[in-house]
Design a protein around this motif. Structure first.
Motif, short mmCIF file in Angstrom:
data_model
loop_
_atom_site.label_atom_id
_atom_site.label_comp_id
_atom_site.label_asym_id
_atom_site.label_seq_id
_atom_site.Cartn_x
_atom_site.Cartn_y
_atom_site.Cartn_z
N VAL A 169 48.26 -65.44 -16.57
CA VAL A 169 47.38 -65.70 -15.41
C VAL A 169 46.23 -64.51 -15.30
CG1 VAL A 169 47.06 -65.86 -12.80
CG2 VAL A 169 48.76 -67.24 -14.04
N LEU A 170 46.80 -63.26 -15.42
CA LEU A 170 45.93 -62.02 -15.07
C LEU A 170 45.12 -61.71 -16.34
CD1 LEU A 170 48.06 -59.97 -12.67
CD2 LEU A 170 46.31 -61.68 -12.16
N LEU B 4 43.85 -69.72 -12.63
CA LEU B 4 43.99 -70.12 -11.01
C LEU B 4 42.83 -69.28 -10.40
CD1 LEU B 4 47.98 -69.57 -10.91
CD2 LEU B 4 46.56 -71.62 -11.31
N GLY B 5 41.67 -69.30 -10.76
CA GLY B 5 40.67 -68.74 -10.07
C GLY B 5 40.47 -67.20 -9.90
#
Length: 464
Positions: A194-195, A200-201
């Motif tokens: 994710v990072l 996820l915006g």
């Protein structure tokens, strides 16, 4: 039929059953430990793979900060060797209160040591990186510093994780560390994916995202393993009285450190020798360095498997010594070593027969493959010796004989490996093949010296 009923056959049958029981005990501890070691390594490999897809500069920074993190954790978590030895010896002697005191003191010491190491490294991070890697480039150094700025504060968790896992392994519980490492890998993959890429915006953080994933994994594993030790179902009575602050038992910590300090010196010597080993490889050029990384990746499964058998050997030998049964301690050490030799020899056959398919998993570069194909059969020769030396070294550590392992490491890492690698790779001009000839000479020498130490049996009478 007459032979079956002979006195020799009658004596052999119970002996064979006894060895089979010992092999079963080793395997029950070894397979979760092997998987646990593989999962711990996977945390760094997953992050490195994702960062490599993000940018080349970020991947180059991981070569620096990943190596430094691994070295720091490996060297300064050496106290876990003392934890395993004292806990297992106490459990074998039926004194779980002493085992709990040693585990509690080790955990608090690990937490304090992690903070003491992390703080000065954080302050000196940027200048230190520029001094160690003057040719890396400003962008690479900047990203490496960003990674370490996030991971270094989590060092206390890494040290606690290693200590808590060793305490559980000393009791004979290798499955809880495996379960926790499995969850830790899931945490690492989810957070890093994710990072690093900004899903996820969230913004794409690149190497910083990988650092957050590793730090969260360290914290998760440390907290869960500590919770397991403090739970009501814990194999060690670690819980303090209600309202009482946790205290360090000075005598218990002294027992742990007597075993751990030579292990710390051993790890330091090993990494010093390894840095010299890498420096020699650097003289052979970029293709040889890349091929060596691929070879190490292929061989890592073997080394981590040997370490799993070694964890089982260390725990069971210490427990048998605590129960005042040195004969059984010697037997279980031999069984673990033989099982590791069989397993790694099978890998060695693959190295010799099908080197190219194994290397293709890491690179398709023709020059790299050509170098690797010539070196991998040499690595095949090393496997049984690496198996024996790794298990015997960890077995002797578990027995508390860390001084012998330190002496062997000093001779083999700093003299045999470095001297042999220089001789074969540079002086005789064998290049990367010579590097692996030097490494193999190290494992052969290590096996011989540790076999002599094991046979002499001084470790059987050591007080821990």
């Amino acid at each position: 039929m007459a032979a079956t009923g002979s006195p020799t056959a009658q004596r052999a049958a119970p002996a064979a059953r006894e060895w089979a029981v010992l092999a079963g005990q080793v395997w029950r501890l070894a397979w979760p430990a092997i998987t646990h070691m593989l999962l711990l390594t996977l945390v760094f490999l997953v992050g490195r793979g994702m960062v490599g897809r993000y940018s080349t500069t970020a991947l180059a920074s991981m070569q620096i900060c990943g190596t430094l993190t691994w070295t720091i954790v490996s060297v300064f978590s050496a106290t876990s060797a003392g934890t395993l030895a004292v806990v297992a010896r106490s459990v074998g002697g039926g004194d779980r209160a002493a085992a709990a005191a040693a585990a509690r003191a080790s955990l608090l010491f690990a937490l304090a040591l992690g903070a003491a190491i992390a703080l000065p490294l954080l302050v000196a991070c940027g200048p230190l990186l520029r001094a160690l890697f003057p040719h890396a480039g400003g962008a690479v150094i900047e990203q490496a510093a960003a990674y370490l700025g996030i991971v270094l504060p989590a060092l206390p968790f890494a040290f606690v994780e290693a200590t808590a896992a060793a305490a559980l392994q000393g009791v004979g519980d290798t499955r809880t560390p495996l379960a926790v490492a499995t969850l830790g890998n899931l945490v690492n993959v989810a957070i890093s994916a994710v990072l690093i890429f900004g899903h996820l915006g969230l913004p794409a953080l690149g190497v910083r995202g990988a650092a957050v994933g590793v730090a969260c994994t360290m914290a998760t594993e440390a907290l869960l393993l500590t919770a397991a030790l403090l739970s009501r179902s814990s194999p060690l009575p670690l819980r303090s009285a209600p309202g009482a602050a946790p205290r360090v038992n000075a005598a218990a910590l002294a027992r742990v450190l007597r075993v751990a300090l030579p292990a710390f010196a051993e790890r330091s010597a090993y990494h010093a020798g390894y840095m010299g080993f890498v420096a020699i490889i650097g003289l052979l050029g970029a293709t040889a360095m890349a091929a060596n990384q691929a070879l190490i990746a292929v061989e890592s499964v073997c080394f981590l498997s040997a370490e799993g058998f070694g964890i089982a050997a260390g725990a069971l030998m210490a427990q048998r010594l605590g129960a005042r049964s040195p004969r059984d301690a010697a037997r279980v050490g031999l069984v673990a070593a033989l099982m590791a030799i069989v397993a790694l020899s099978a890998f060695g056959v693959l190295f010799a027969l099908v080197p190219r398919p194994l290397l293709l998993a890491f690179s398709s570069d023709p020059a790299l493959l050509a170098l690797g194909e010539r070196a991998l059969p040499v690595a095949a020769v090393a496997q049984p010796f690496m198996a024996f030396a790794t298990v015997m070294g960890m077995g002797l550590r578990g027995a508390g004989d860390t001084r012998t392992v330190l002496a062997v490491t000093l001779v083999c890492s700093l003299l045999v490996r470095l001297g042999g690698t220089w001789l074969f790779a540079v002086t005789l001009g064998h290049g990367l093949v010579g590097v692996w000839m030097g490494s193999t000479a190290d494992w052969i020498c290590r096996s011989a010296l540790l076999a002599v130490a094991f046979a002499r049996g001084r470790w059987k009478s050591l007080a821990v």
